[in-house]
Design a protein around this motif. Structure first.
Motif, PDB file in Angstrom:
ATOM      1  N   VAL A 103       0.839  -1.200   0.000  1.00 22.68           N
ATOM      2  CA  VAL A 103       0.000   0.000   0.000  1.00 22.68           C
ATOM      3  C   VAL A 103       0.876   1.253   0.000  1.00 22.68           C
ATOM      4  O   VAL A 103       0.592   2.223  -0.713  1.00 22.68           O
ATOM      5  CB  VAL A 103      -0.978  -0.015   1.193  1.00 22.68           C
ATOM      6  CG1 VAL A 103      -1.746   1.289   1.290  1.00 22.68           C
ATOM      7  CG2 VAL A 103      -1.949  -1.180   1.073  1.00 22.68           C
ATOM      8  N   LEU A 104       1.962   1.236   0.763  1.00 20.53           N
ATOM      9  CA  LEU A 104       2.866   2.387   0.781  1.00 20.53           C
ATOM     10  C   LEU A 104       3.560   2.572  -0.568  1.00 20.53           C
ATOM     11  O   LEU A 104       3.752   3.706  -1.022  1.00 20.53           O
ATOM     12  CB  LEU A 104       3.905   2.236   1.893  1.00 20.53           C
ATOM     13  CG  LEU A 104       3.412   2.580   3.285  1.00 20.53           C
ATOM     14  CD1 LEU A 104       4.475   2.250   4.340  1.00 20.53           C
ATOM     15  CD2 LEU A 104       3.040   4.041   3.378  1.00 20.53           C
ATOM     16  N   LEU A 105       3.935   1.476  -1.202  1.00 21.74           N
ATOM     17  CA  LEU A 105       4.524   1.574  -2.543  1.00 21.74           C
ATOM     18  C   LEU A 105       3.529   2.173  -3.529  1.00 21.74           C
ATOM     19  O   LEU A 105       3.895   3.011  -4.364  1.00 21.74           O
ATOM     20  CB  LEU A 105       4.988   0.202  -3.031  1.00 21.74           C
ATOM     21  CG  LEU A 105       6.303  -0.311  -2.482  1.00 21.74           C
ATOM     22  CD1 LEU A 105       6.521  -1.765  -2.898  1.00 21.74           C
ATOM     23  CD2 LEU A 105       7.446   0.544  -2.977  1.00 21.74           C
ATOM     24  N   LEU A 106       2.288   1.753  -3.439  1.00 17.91           N
ATOM     25  CA  LEU A 106       1.253   2.329  -4.303  1.00 17.91           C
ATOM     26  C   LEU A 106       1.080   3.822  -4.040  1.00 17.91           C
ATOM     27  O   LEU A 106       0.913   4.610  -4.982  1.00 17.91           O
ATOM     28  CB  LEU A 106      -0.083   1.621  -4.081  1.00 17.91           C
ATOM     29  CG  LEU A 106      -0.320   0.335  -4.831  1.00 17.91           C
ATOM     30  CD1 LEU A 106      -1.682  -0.232  -4.469  1.00 17.91           C
ATOM     31  CD2 LEU A 106      -0.208   0.520  -6.323  1.00 17.91           C
ATOM     32  N   LEU A 107       1.103   4.202  -2.783  1.00 17.50           N
ATOM     33  CA  LEU A 107       0.978   5.617  -2.439  1.00 17.50           C
ATOM     34  C   LEU A 107       2.119   6.423  -3.053  1.00 17.50           C
ATOM     35  O   LEU A 107       1.903   7.481  -3.644  1.00 17.50           O
ATOM     36  CB  LEU A 107       0.940   5.803  -0.926  1.00 17.50           C
ATOM     37  CG  LEU A 107       0.855   7.243  -0.428  1.00 17.50           C
ATOM     38  CD1 LEU A 107      -0.437   7.902  -0.899  1.00 17.50           C
ATOM     39  CD2 LEU A 107       0.965   7.289   1.079  1.00 17.50           C
ATOM     40  N   CYS A 108       3.340   5.911  -2.958  1.00 26.26           N
ATOM     41  CA  CYS A 108       4.494   6.603  -3.534  1.00 26.26           C
ATOM     42  C   CYS A 108       4.384   6.703  -5.057  1.00 26.26           C
ATOM     43  O   CYS A 108       4.661   7.760  -5.637  1.00 26.26           O
ATOM     44  CB  CYS A 108       5.789   5.892  -3.141  1.00 26.26           C
ATOM     45  SG  CYS A 108       6.169   6.031  -1.387  1.00 26.26           S
ATOM     46  N   LEU A 109       3.975   5.615  -5.699  1.00 26.28           N
ATOM     47  CA  LEU A 109       3.795   5.647  -7.155  1.00 26.28           C
ATOM     48  C   LEU A 109       2.695   6.633  -7.541  1.00 26.28           C
ATOM     49  O   LEU A 109       2.832   7.375  -8.520  1.00 26.28           O
ATOM     50  CB  LEU A 109       3.471   4.250  -7.681  1.00 26.28           C
ATOM     51  CG  LEU A 109       4.608   3.241  -7.690  1.00 26.28           C
ATOM     52  CD1 LEU A 109       4.084   1.844  -8.009  1.00 26.28           C
ATOM     53  CD2 LEU A 109       5.683   3.649  -8.685  1.00 26.28           C
ATOM     54  N   GLY A 110       1.614   6.634  -6.783  1.00 26.38           N
ATOM     55  CA  GLY A 110       0.526   7.557  -7.070  1.00 26.38           C
ATOM     56  C   GLY A 110       0.934   9.008  -6.884  1.00 26.38           C
ATOM     57  O   GLY A 110       0.611   9.871  -7.715  1.00 26.38           O
ATOM     58  N   LEU A 111       1.653   9.295  -5.810  1.00 26.01           N
ATOM     59  CA  LEU A 111       2.110  10.668  -5.575  1.00 26.01           C
ATOM     60  C   LEU A 111       3.077  11.118  -6.663  1.00 26.01           C
ATOM     61  O   LEU A 111       3.016  12.264  -7.128  1.00 26.01           O
ATOM     62  CB  LEU A 111       2.755  10.781  -4.197  1.00 26.01           C
ATOM     63  CG  LEU A 111       1.806  10.769  -3.011  1.00 26.01           C
ATOM     64  CD1 LEU A 111       2.579  10.699  -1.693  1.00 26.01           C
ATOM     65  CD2 LEU A 111       0.905  11.996  -3.036  1.00 26.01           C
ATOM     66  N   ALA A 112       3.966  10.230  -7.073  1.00 32.53           N
ATOM     67  CA  ALA A 112       4.910  10.583  -8.149  1.00 32.53           C
ATOM     68  C   ALA A 112       4.171  10.848  -9.456  1.00 32.53           C
ATOM     69  O   ALA A 112       4.469  11.824 -10.156  1.00 32.53           O
ATOM     70  CB  ALA A 112       5.935   9.466  -8.331  1.00 32.53           C
ATOM     71  N   THR A 113       3.212  10.010  -9.772  1.00 35.24           N
ATOM     72  CA  THR A 113       2.449  10.193 -11.004  1.00 35.24           C
ATOM     73  C   THR A 113       1.650  11.494 -10.957  1.00 35.24           C
ATOM     74  O   THR A 113       1.602  12.239 -11.945  1.00 35.24           O
ATOM     75  CB  THR A 113       1.508   8.993 -11.223  1.00 35.24           C
ATOM     76  OG1 THR A 113       2.281   7.793 -11.253  1.00 35.24           O
ATOM     77  CG2 THR A 113       0.750   9.117 -12.522  1.00 35.24           C
ATOM     78  N   LEU A 114       1.028  11.780  -9.826  1.00 35.81           N
ATOM     79  CA  LEU A 114       0.288  13.043  -9.686  1.00 35.81           C
ATOM     80  C   LEU A 114       1.219  14.244  -9.774  1.00 35.81           C
ATOM     81  O   LEU A 114       0.860  15.280 -10.336  1.00 35.81           O
ATOM     82  CB  LEU A 114      -0.469  13.071  -8.362  1.00 35.81           C
ATOM     83  CG  LEU A 114      -1.790  12.332  -8.314  1.00 35.81           C
ATOM     84  CD1 LEU A 114      -2.352  12.346  -6.901  1.00 35.81           C
ATOM     85  CD2 LEU A 114      -2.786  12.929  -9.281  1.00 35.81           C
ATOM     86  N   HIS A 115       2.406  14.102  -9.224  1.00 32.93           N
ATOM     87  CA  HIS A 115       3.388  15.186  -9.296  1.00 32.93           C
ATOM     88  C   HIS A 115       3.778  15.446 -10.750  1.00 32.93           C
ATOM     89  O   HIS A 115       3.832  16.607 -11.185  1.00 32.93           O
ATOM     90  CB  HIS A 115       4.616  14.839  -8.455  1.00 32.93           C
ATOM     91  CG  HIS A 115       5.638  15.926  -8.408  1.00 32.93           C
ATOM     92  ND1 HIS A 115       5.438  17.081  -7.706  1.00 32.93           N
ATOM     93  CD2 HIS A 115       6.849  16.030  -8.993  1.00 32.93           C
ATOM     94  CE1 HIS A 115       6.493  17.863  -7.854  1.00 32.93           C
ATOM     95  NE2 HIS A 115       7.357  17.241  -8.628  1.00 32.93           N
ATOM     96  N   PHE A 116       4.036  14.392 -11.516  1.00 35.55           N
ATOM     97  CA  PHE A 116       4.363  14.554 -12.939  1.00 35.55           C
ATOM     98  C   PHE A 116       3.208  15.204 -13.692  1.00 35.55           C
ATOM     99  O   PHE A 116       3.405  16.083 -14.530  1.00 35.55           O
ATOM    100  CB  PHE A 116       4.711  13.217 -13.585  1.00 35.55           C
ATOM    101  CG  PHE A 116       6.022  12.645 -13.118  1.00 35.55           C
ATOM    102  CD1 PHE A 116       7.103  13.447 -12.829  1.00 35.55           C
ATOM    103  CD2 PHE A 116       6.168  11.282 -12.968  1.00 35.55           C
ATOM    104  CE1 PHE A 116       8.303  12.925 -12.393  1.00 35.55           C
ATOM    105  CE2 PHE A 116       7.360  10.739 -12.547  1.00 35.55           C
ATOM    106  CZ  PHE A 116       8.436  11.556 -12.253  1.00 35.55           C
ATOM    107  N   HIS A 117       1.990  14.768 -13.368  1.00 32.71           N
ATOM    108  CA  HIS A 117       0.807  15.345 -14.016  1.00 32.71           C
ATOM    109  C   HIS A 117       0.676  16.829 -13.674  1.00 32.71           C
ATOM    110  O   HIS A 117       0.351  17.648 -14.540  1.00 32.71           O
ATOM    111  CB  HIS A 117      -0.447  14.576 -13.588  1.00 32.71           C
ATOM    112  CG  HIS A 117      -1.707  15.113 -14.166  1.00 32.71           C
ATOM    113  ND1 HIS A 117      -2.041  14.965 -15.487  1.00 32.71           N
ATOM    114  CD2 HIS A 117      -2.726  15.824 -13.596  1.00 32.71           C
ATOM    115  CE1 HIS A 117      -3.208  15.548 -15.719  1.00 32.71           C
ATOM    116  NE2 HIS A 117      -3.640  16.073 -14.578  1.00 32.71           N
TER     117      HIS A 117
END
Length: 179
Positions: free
Chosen positions: A35-49
């Motif tokens: 779940v923490l890995l997913l959160l990090c991936l999601g935050l990175a993707t949102l940051h790029f967006h």
């Protein structure tokens, strides 16, 4: 470059969601690490967006959505209606999907949750004997691996986002400039 990094992180999120779905189906556990890995991936993707669009609104909507989902599902965990891993996974999904596609995710989740409930309640619909036996065991225990429909809906929503991003990039000539 931001598009390529965003697509890579989304692809990694799809693989991790598939792993979570399998683990939840087979062990009825969703690990905090995943779940923490997913959160990090999601935050990175949102940051790029956010860097691409110049707007941080999607990240704010995702944070509010994650908080609302956690607060709304926490009492159900206290009542033992859903597992803690399911609550945490649902709270992280808005960061993976983004605020603009939460409606798509919700509709997909509804479809996959109904399908999962039907399979668990009617295992005779399944072709394989062992699989049917396993689902009957889940039904007797009163356990439904809700991480499976959550992951399936998130995978489909992310795949649609990736497809749309590639179509926009191809249509605007960005991919042609890279070649």
């Amino acid at each position: 470059m931001l598009l390529a990094a965003s697509l890579l992180f989304k692809a990694l999120a799809i693989l991790l969601l598939a792993r979570i779905a399998w683990a939840d189906f087979s062990t009825q556990k969703i690990s905090n690490r995943d779940v923490l890995l997913l959160l990090c991936l999601g935050l990175a993707t949102l940051h790029f967006h956010s860097l691409q669009t110049g707007s941080w609104l999607d990240m704010g909507i995702s944070a509010i959505g994650g908080l609302i989902l956690f607060v709304a599902l926490f009492p159900f965990w206290l009542l033992r209606k859903v597992g803690a891993g399911d609550v945490k996974l649902m709270s992280v999904v808005p960061f993976l999907i983004g605020g603009s596609d939460l409606v798509v995710f919700s509709l997909l989740l509804l479809v996959f949750a109904i399908a999962t409930a039907m399979v668990v309640k009617n295992p005779f619909l399944l072709p394989a004997g062992m699989f049917r036996h396993y689902v009957q065991h889940l039904d007797r225990k009163g356990v439904v691996p809700f991480g499976v429909p959550i992951s399936a809906a998130a995978i489909c929503a992310i795949a649609l986002q990736m497809y749309y991003s590639l179509m926009v990039a191809t249509g605007s000539g960005i991919l042609q400039q890279l070649n």
